[in-house]
Design an enzyme around this catalytic site. Structure first.
Site, PDB file in Angstrom:
ATOM      1  N   GLY A 258       0.795  -1.219   0.000  1.00 22.86           N
ATOM      2  CA  GLY A 258       0.000   0.000   0.000  1.00 22.86           C
ATOM      3  C   GLY A 258       0.830   1.273   0.000  1.00 22.86           C
ATOM      4  O   GLY A 258       2.059   1.261   0.113  1.00 22.86           O
ATOM      5  N   HIS A 259       0.138   2.400  -0.079  1.00 20.19           N
ATOM      6  CA  HIS A 259       0.783   3.712  -0.157  1.00 20.19           C
ATOM      7  C   HIS A 259       1.576   4.016   1.116  1.00 20.19           C
ATOM      8  O   HIS A 259       1.175   3.672   2.227  1.00 20.19           O
ATOM      9  CB  HIS A 259      -0.260   4.800  -0.401  1.00 20.19           C
ATOM     10  CG  HIS A 259      -1.330   4.866   0.654  1.00 20.19           C
ATOM     11  ND1 HIS A 259      -2.441   4.062   0.641  1.00 20.19           N
ATOM     12  CD2 HIS A 259      -1.443   5.634   1.754  1.00 20.19           C
ATOM     13  CE1 HIS A 259      -3.199   4.333   1.679  1.00 20.19           C
ATOM     14  NE2 HIS A 259      -2.618   5.286   2.384  1.00 20.19           N
ATOM     15  N   ASN A 260       2.725   4.660   0.926  1.00 18.72           N
ATOM     16  CA  ASN A 260       3.595   5.132   2.020  1.00 18.72           C
ATOM     17  C   ASN A 260       4.271   4.019   2.796  1.00 18.72           C
ATOM     18  O   ASN A 260       4.941   4.283   3.802  1.00 18.72           O
ATOM     19  CB  ASN A 260       2.839   6.021   3.010  1.00 18.72           C
ATOM     20  CG  ASN A 260       2.249   7.261   2.372  1.00 18.72           C
ATOM     21  OD1 ASN A 260       2.608   7.621   1.267  1.00 18.72           O
ATOM     22  ND2 ASN A 260       1.329   7.896   3.055  1.00 18.72           N
TER      23      ASN A 260
END
Length: 363
Positions: A258-260
């Site tokens: 996922g993001h980050n």
């Protein structure tokens, strides 16, 4: 490709015995090996299949009696399975991709391609993209605007690299892998039902219909050297800061990052693992198949999770985890043993209740 036993031994740092000039054209399991194959009989149990095949040479374990096995030659490495890495590289015939740039490929004039770059049929390389020396961009691949790939990268069929993604040297991506898709980030005008459940741990309160607005992904993805991405695996770009993957990380098929998310060096991320946004993973972590990791967590160095583990809280360095919710493996095993004993315990309690309620055997 043809090599002698002597040449293979020199390349792998292995010992060679017998007819070291014997030619080898491939590798095979013992029972299926032909006369020019090197049989992979690296354990005594594997060697039992040698009589069913036609191998004249085999890779064997330390201390084995190659002559008693009826072989003309043998290779013995200190760690045979590690030797397989070098042996498989020598014998890999590749995917048959042609060198140069295929006429059907679309390469923007503003893209920069290094020396000896191969671009396959129907591939697209966008403006400002930089491709390092010796890299292979397979058929139907897409490289976004201003994306950077290092030297010696190898992209199989249908790999997608988004705009402004930066990837180091010797990156390998299997068919259908994707790097740099937008993160799964949505928000409601008022506090969402999901937020209420997270705060209350179960009570959604007065739930009502809500619509979601997307939060655009302004960050990108930064990947180190010697990373491999499995088929149909996905790494999302960051919301504001970049999603970061360290050196030497290996992802199996269908992994979702996922993001980050931040992942340290030399981690193994097995098939169907999902890591939710903003979680940080240390170095040398192994996440077993179907492990799920919740968002905004930290997993320390050298952590190992068993298959289908669900991580809902931070995990200190060095822990071995299993279960849903994740707990120390030894604790989970004890809990599971107790769970298996429950039917017998219920029967025993029922007998005890009956004995107490009818002590003399009469109604």
């Amino acid at each position: 490709m043809t090599y002698t036993i002597k040449e293979i031994a020199a390349s792998l740092g292995a010992e060679a015995f017998g007819d070291v000039d014997l030619s080898i054209t491939g590798v095979a399991e013992p029972a299926m090996a032909g006369a020019s194959d090197l049989a992979l009989a690296m354990k005594p149990d594997f060697a039992k299949g040698l009589p069913d095949g036609k191998a004249q040479a085999a890779m064997l374990w330390q201390g084995s009696d190659w002559q008693a096995l009826g072989l003309k030659a043998a290779l013995v490495a200190p760690r045979p399975r590690f030797a397989m890495a070098g042996l498989s590289a020598m014998m890999d015939p590749g995917q048959g991709f042609d060198s140069g740039i295929h006429p059907s490929a679309v390469v923007d004039p503003a893209a920069i391609l290094g020396a000896d770059v191969s671009v396959g049929p129907l591939a697209v390389i966008s403006a400002g993209a930089v491709i390092g020396d010796g890299s292979v961009i397979g058929p139907h691949c897409f490289i976004g605007a201003e994306a950077v790939l290092g030297q010696g990268c190898f992209l199989r069929e249908g790999v997608k690299i988004g705009a402004r993604v930066t990837i180091g040297d010797r990156f390998i991506a299997q068919p259908g892998a994707s790097v740099g898709g937008d993160g799964f980030s949505f928000v409601t005008p008022e506090e969402s039902n999901i937020e209420k459940v997270r705060d209350s741990l179960g009570d959604a309160g007065d739930a009502k219909a809500q619509s979601y607005a997307r939060i655009h992904s302004l960050g990108s993805v930064l990947i180190g050297d010697d990373v491999e991405l499995g088929a149909n695996a996905c790494i999302d770009r960051g919301t504001v800061r970049d999603t970061r993957i360290g050196n030497g990380v290996k992802f199996d098929n269908l992994a979702q990052i996922g993001h980050n998310v931040e992942i340290g060096n030399d981690c193994l991320i097995c098939a169907q693992v999902g890591i939710a946004g903003s979680t940080r993973i240390g170095h040398n972590v192994v996440l077993g198949g179907q492990t799920g990791v919740s968002d905004n967590l930290f997993i320390g160095d050298h952590v190992i999770t068993g298959g289908a583990t669900k991580v809902l809280a931070n995990v200190p360095a060095g822990r071995v985890m299993l279960g849903y919710p994740a707990m120390k493996m030894e604790t989970h095993i004890e809990v599971y043993k107790g769970l298996r004993r429950l039917p017998r315990l219920f029967r025993d309690v029922a007998k005890l209740q009956k004995a107490v309620s009818k002590p003399d055997g009469n109604d």
